[in-house]
Design a protein around this motif. Sequence first.
Motif: not given
Length: 247
Positions: A93-94, A194-195, A202-205, A232-234
């Motif tokens: 996460k950032p 960001i959130v 974020h995690a993948a990047n 992502g799932p969403d």
Amino acid sequence: MTNLVLREDQDGWALLTLNRPDKLNSLTVAMFKELRGHVEDLRKDENIGCVVLRGAGKCFSAGHDLGDIAEGEAVPSRGWHSETLRMLEKLPKPVIAAVHGHCYTGALEVALAADFILAADSARFGDTHAKWALTPVWGMSQRLPRRVGIATAKRLMFTADMIDAEEAVRIGLAEYAVPLDQFDAEIEALAQKIVANSGFSHAANKRLLEATDGGPLDAGLQWEVMESEGHGPDMHQRIRAFTGKGK
């Protein structure tokens, strides 16, 4: 006993505060142990999408506690400080270092383990290892040149010069600077921005950027295509909310 690193959970993000204001948040083994514990907890906390690290009182941190160094630190293992900062850096996460006032040497190594630095206009940065006949073991020689370029890193390390927020932004050490009286508001606004975006992205990047940093362009392009983590799932929910279309 006062906690040396405070954690305050906000709306989807966490604020970690170095908490030795009477000692200018100088860094000790005990403080790193608390920081490490928070990092371990945050890795597993799916309710937190962004982490901000800052200092209490007058500054971010004046650096490694020289008294601790002189007395001989009881470090759990060789490279333990560096390992702790690597754990912080690899959070999925950032992570933002919000720097005001002093940020010297060990403190700069901590800030460089964040994804980027937000500076107040009162921020002052410097690497003073050479002033004390020390060499870095927390990551300065690796992260500083990656952030500012090797020639600028050499200049800062050889001269032990202190630079202000404006110069830090100019050389790419800090991303941008804001007036000190707007600092708290900017931290909150940045974290909320960001959130609001996808934690999956974020995690993948972060993983994509780290895997290809400094490598050949063609190899990086191939990696991006072949190792893509997809969506992502969403994703559909986010697009539908924006367009009003879709199932």
